[in-house]
Design a protein around this motif. Structure first.
Motif, PDB file in Angstrom:
ATOM      1  N   TYR A   1       0.732  -1.149  -0.005  1.00 46.43           N
ATOM      2  CA  TYR A   1       0.040   0.024   0.079  1.00 46.43           C
ATOM      3  C   TYR A   1       0.814   1.552   0.029  1.00 46.43           C
ATOM      4  O   TYR A   1       0.476   2.366  -0.617  1.00 46.43           O
ATOM      5  N   ASN A   2       1.939   1.068   0.732  1.00 47.27           N
ATOM      6  CA  ASN A   2       2.869   2.342   0.442  1.00 47.27           C
ATOM      7  C   ASN A   2       3.296   2.595  -1.029  1.00 47.27           C
ATOM      8  O   ASN A   2       3.249   3.616  -1.491  1.00 47.27           O
ATOM      9  N   ALA A   3       3.493   1.538  -1.816  1.00 46.02           N
ATOM     10  CA  ALA A   3       3.902   1.681  -3.164  1.00 46.02           C
ATOM     11  C   ALA A   3       2.927   2.273  -4.055  1.00 46.02           C
ATOM     12  O   ALA A   3       3.025   3.116  -4.937  1.00 46.02           O
ATOM     13  N   ILE A   4       1.697   1.696  -3.747  1.00 45.31           N
ATOM     14  CA  ILE A   4       0.478   2.189  -4.372  1.00 45.31           C
ATOM     15  C   ILE A   4       0.313   3.611  -4.055  1.00 45.31           C
ATOM     16  O   ILE A   4      -0.137   4.511  -4.978  1.00 45.31           O
ATOM     17  N   SER A   5       0.368   4.255  -2.788  1.00 41.43           N
ATOM     18  CA  SER A   5       0.255   5.574  -2.493  1.00 41.43           C
ATOM     19  C   SER A   5       1.134   6.432  -3.319  1.00 41.43           C
ATOM     20  O   SER A   5       0.689   7.478  -4.130  1.00 41.43           O
ATOM     21  N   VAL A   6       2.553   5.955  -3.603  1.00 42.16           N
ATOM     22  CA  VAL A   6       3.255   6.782  -4.210  1.00 42.16           C
ATOM     23  C   VAL A   6       3.234   6.781  -5.737  1.00 42.16           C
ATOM     24  O   VAL A   6       3.179   7.862  -6.524  1.00 42.16           O
ATOM     25  N   LEU A   7       2.908   5.721  -6.254  1.00 43.37           N
ATOM     26  CA  LEU A   7       2.644   5.423  -7.717  1.00 43.37           C
ATOM     27  C   LEU A   7       1.435   6.090  -8.329  1.00 43.37           C
ATOM     28  O   LEU A   7       1.480   6.662  -9.243  1.00 43.37           O
ATOM     29  N   HIS A   8       0.511   6.338  -7.421  1.00 42.73           N
ATOM     30  CA  HIS A   8      -0.734   7.022  -7.798  1.00 42.73           C
ATOM     31  C   HIS A   8      -0.847   8.237  -7.224  1.00 42.73           C
ATOM     32  O   HIS A   8      -1.977   9.070  -7.291  1.00 42.73           O
ATOM     33  N   GLN A   9       0.183   8.729  -6.473  1.00 39.42           N
ATOM     34  CA  GLN A   9      -0.022  10.251  -5.876  1.00 39.42           C
ATOM     35  C   GLN A   9      -1.220  10.402  -4.875  1.00 39.42           C
ATOM     36  O   GLN A   9      -1.935  11.323  -5.210  1.00 39.42           O
ATOM     37  N   ILE A  10      -1.415   9.260  -3.970  1.00 43.44           N
ATOM     38  CA  ILE A  10      -2.613   9.606  -3.441  1.00 43.44           C
ATOM     39  C   ILE A  10      -2.597   9.206  -1.730  1.00 43.44           C
ATOM     40  O   ILE A  10      -1.752   8.236  -1.458  1.00 43.44           O
ATOM     41  N   PRO A  11      -3.025   9.971  -0.727  1.00 46.90           N
ATOM     42  CA  PRO A  11      -2.797   9.315   0.573  1.00 46.90           C
ATOM     43  C   PRO A  11      -3.481   8.130   0.805  1.00 46.90           C
ATOM     44  O   PRO A  11      -4.701   8.095   0.230  1.00 46.90           O
ATOM     45  N   LEU A  12      -2.933   6.943   1.273  1.00 50.32           N
ATOM     46  CA  LEU A  12      -3.603   5.891   1.453  1.00 50.32           C
ATOM     47  C   LEU A  12      -3.375   5.077   2.785  1.00 50.32           C
ATOM     48  O   LEU A  12      -2.218   4.963   3.104  1.00 50.32           O
ATOM     49  N   GLY A  13      -4.254   5.273   3.582  1.00 53.27           N
ATOM     50  CA  GLY A  13      -4.061   4.397   4.975  1.00 53.27           C
ATOM     51  C   GLY A  13      -4.348   2.984   5.049  1.00 53.27           C
ATOM     52  O   GLY A  13      -5.370   2.578   4.350  1.00 53.27           O
ATOM     53  N   GLY A  14      -3.588   2.423   5.770  1.00 55.95           N
ATOM     54  CA  GLY A  14      -3.856   0.803   5.988  1.00 55.95           C
ATOM     55  C   GLY A  14      -4.079   0.535   7.566  1.00 55.95           C
ATOM     56  O   GLY A  14      -3.177   0.823   8.211  1.00 55.95           O
ATOM     57  N   GLU A  15      -5.076  -0.106   7.806  1.00 51.06           N
ATOM     58  CA  GLU A  15      -5.444  -0.626   9.276  1.00 51.06           C
ATOM     59  C   GLU A  15      -5.905  -1.846   9.542  1.00 51.06           C
ATOM     60  O   GLU A  15      -6.471  -2.645   8.519  1.00 51.06           O
ATOM     61  N   ASP A  16      -5.535  -2.444  10.649  1.00 46.76           N
ATOM     62  CA  ASP A  16      -5.924  -3.650  10.970  1.00 46.76           C
ATOM     63  C   ASP A  16      -7.297  -3.891  11.424  1.00 46.76           C
ATOM     64  O   ASP A  16      -7.714  -3.116  12.558  1.00 46.76           O
ATOM     65  N   LEU A  17      -8.095  -4.519  10.733  1.00 49.67           N
ATOM     66  CA  LEU A  17      -9.806  -4.508  11.085  1.00 49.67           C
ATOM     67  C   LEU A  17      -9.811  -5.104  12.293  1.00 49.67           C
ATOM     68  O   LEU A  17     -10.915  -5.132  13.146  1.00 49.67           O
ATOM     69  N   ALA A  18      -9.018  -6.021  12.861  1.00 45.21           N
ATOM     70  CA  ALA A  18      -9.270  -6.811  13.858  1.00 45.21           C
ATOM     71  C   ALA A  18      -9.280  -6.014  15.307  1.00 45.21           C
ATOM     72  O   ALA A  18      -9.664  -6.346  16.230  1.00 45.21           O
ATOM     73  N   GLY A  19      -8.597  -4.970  15.230  1.00 49.64           N
ATOM     74  CA  GLY A  19      -8.501  -3.711  16.288  1.00 49.64           C
ATOM     75  C   GLY A  19      -9.691  -2.883  16.139  1.00 49.64           C
ATOM     76  O   GLY A  19      -9.897  -1.627  17.039  1.00 49.64           O
ATOM     77  N   TYR A  20     -10.638  -2.648  15.183  1.00 50.43           N
ATOM     78  CA  TYR A  20     -11.436  -1.992  14.907  1.00 50.43           C
ATOM     79  C   TYR A  20     -12.813  -2.168  15.934  1.00 50.43           C
ATOM     80  O   TYR A  20     -13.154  -3.316  16.268  1.00 50.43           O
ATOM     81  N   VAL A  21     -13.162  -1.109  16.417  1.00 51.39           N
ATOM     82  CA  VAL A  21     -14.721  -1.068  17.005  1.00 51.39           C
ATOM     83  C   VAL A  21     -15.822  -0.429  16.324  1.00 51.39           C
ATOM     84  O   VAL A  21     -15.619   0.818  16.249  1.00 51.39           O
ATOM     85  N   GLY A  22     -16.574  -0.966  15.479  1.00 48.95           N
ATOM     86  CA  GLY A  22     -17.472  -0.454  14.906  1.00 48.95           C
ATOM     87  C   GLY A  22     -17.160  -0.100  13.288  1.00 48.95           C
ATOM     88  O   GLY A  22     -15.975  -0.339  12.878  1.00 48.95           O
ATOM     89  N   ALA A  23     -17.733   0.807  12.645  1.00 44.84           N
ATOM     90  CA  ALA A  23     -17.282   1.285  11.318  1.00 44.84           C
ATOM     91  C   ALA A  23     -16.584   2.636  11.354  1.00 44.84           C
ATOM     92  O   ALA A  23     -16.715   3.353  12.243  1.00 44.84           O
ATOM     93  N   PRO A  24     -15.845   2.974  10.468  1.00 44.96           N
ATOM     94  CA  PRO A  24     -14.996   4.109  10.137  1.00 44.96           C
ATOM     95  C   PRO A  24     -15.575   5.567  10.036  1.00 44.96           C
ATOM     96  O   PRO A  24     -16.844   5.244   9.351  1.00 44.96           O
ATOM     97  N   ARG A  25     -15.357   6.587  10.509  1.00 45.96           N
ATOM     98  CA  ARG A  25     -16.131   7.767  10.322  1.00 45.96           C
ATOM     99  C   ARG A  25     -15.225   8.974  10.315  1.00 45.96           C
ATOM    100  O   ARG A  25     -14.218   8.935  11.227  1.00 45.96           O
ATOM    101  N   LEU A  26     -15.270   9.670   9.311  1.00 46.04           N
ATOM    102  CA  LEU A  26     -14.477  10.861   9.377  1.00 46.04           C
ATOM    103  C   LEU A  26     -15.275  12.130   9.689  1.00 46.04           C
ATOM    104  O   LEU A  26     -16.396  12.460   9.239  1.00 46.04           O
ATOM    105  N   LEU A  27     -14.548  12.776  10.651  1.00 48.98           N
ATOM    106  CA  LEU A  27     -15.503  13.583  11.443  1.00 48.98           C
ATOM    107  C   LEU A  27     -14.509  15.001  11.929  1.00 48.98           C
ATOM    108  O   LEU A  27     -13.260  14.826  11.676  1.00 48.98           O
TER     109      LEU A  27
END
Length: 243
Positions: free
Chosen positions: A114-140
């Motif tokens: 995902y680091n390579a894809i971020s640079v190749l496509h010139q886009i911020p790209l975050g990757g996270e482990d879903l096992a640590g998630y509680v509920g769904a993602p929300r941007l606020l």
């Protein structure tokens, strides 16, 4: 519940608050949830992608200063809009581009990808482990009391975002500060990650087609990281006519 259905439910539950779209009506995100990944160290495939990303970065920066690259400049403007100083807190794309000049990190094949894809496509790209998630993602936009687990000087600590800061959260707290600057420890990818969440962030002048192309490239490579990889994705954008 069927794995694919569970992944689809998660991405369809992802939200971007109206206050964020008021700040940047041109903001779009592709959220990708994936399961069935087989962990592994950096390999020949991930090495080839990283080398391609490093060569692409050198080519770009040989002609244009990093802060003047179109999508980097757009994200610097976005940071200023909620009070962050982009010279001190760089968006993830800019951070990777600056590292790529001397060499991107080799972590494991999932992170390398995902680091390579971020640079190749010139886009911020975050990757996270879903096992640590509680509920769904929300941007606020943060109130300022939300917990963010991080480390300072090697010591685990809990911080809080600035009021009005744009942050990704789940039901347990902040997962990424300043839109796409720093991810928390609770949901960080590890060498044993088998289920993950990826968020691709876009602003103008990046087109919808370019955003989708980056998402498709990431998905195609993720599919090669296991014999039974399942994934689901969603494009989130401002709804026409809504304030």
């Amino acid at each position: 519940m069927n794995r694919r259905i569970a992944l689809q439910h998660l991405v369809e539950s992802s939200r971007v608050d109206a206050e964020v779209f008021q700040l940047r009506p041109d903001y779009r995100a592709v959220v990708i949830a994936v399961d069935g990944l087989v962990p592994g160290p950096s390999d020949q495939r991930s090495e080839a992608l990283l080398q391609a990303a490093e060569a692409h970065s050198r080519s770009l920066l040989g002609q244009t200063p990093v802060e003047q690259l179109p999508h980097v400049a757009a994200w610097r403007d976005a940071y200023r809009s909620f009070g962050a100083k982009p010279q001190r807190t760089r968006n993830s794309l800019e951070g990777l581009l600056r590292r790529a000049v001397t060499g991107l990190p080799r972590v494991n094949r999932l992170t390398d990808l995902y680091n390579a894809i971020s640079v190749l496509h010139q886009i911020p790209l975050g990757g996270e482990d879903l096992a640590g998630y509680v509920g769904a993602p929300r941007l606020l936009r943060a109130i300022g009391t939300e917990p963010f687990d991080t480390a300072t000087g090697g010591t685990e600590t809990t911080e809080h975002p600035e009021p009005g800061e744009v942050v990704w959260c789940d039901d347990a707290g902040v997962t990424c500060r300043r839109w796409n600057w720093r991810q928390g420890r609770r949901t960080q990818l590890s060498d044993s990650t088998t289920t993950a969440l990826f968020i691709l962030d876009a602003l103008e002048p990046m087109s919808d087609d370019a955003l989708q192309h980056a998402a498709d490239a990431l998905g195609s490579h993720l599919d090669q990281l296991g014999p039974d990889v399942q994934r689901a994705s969603l494009l989130i954008r401002a709804e026409p006519g809504r304030p």
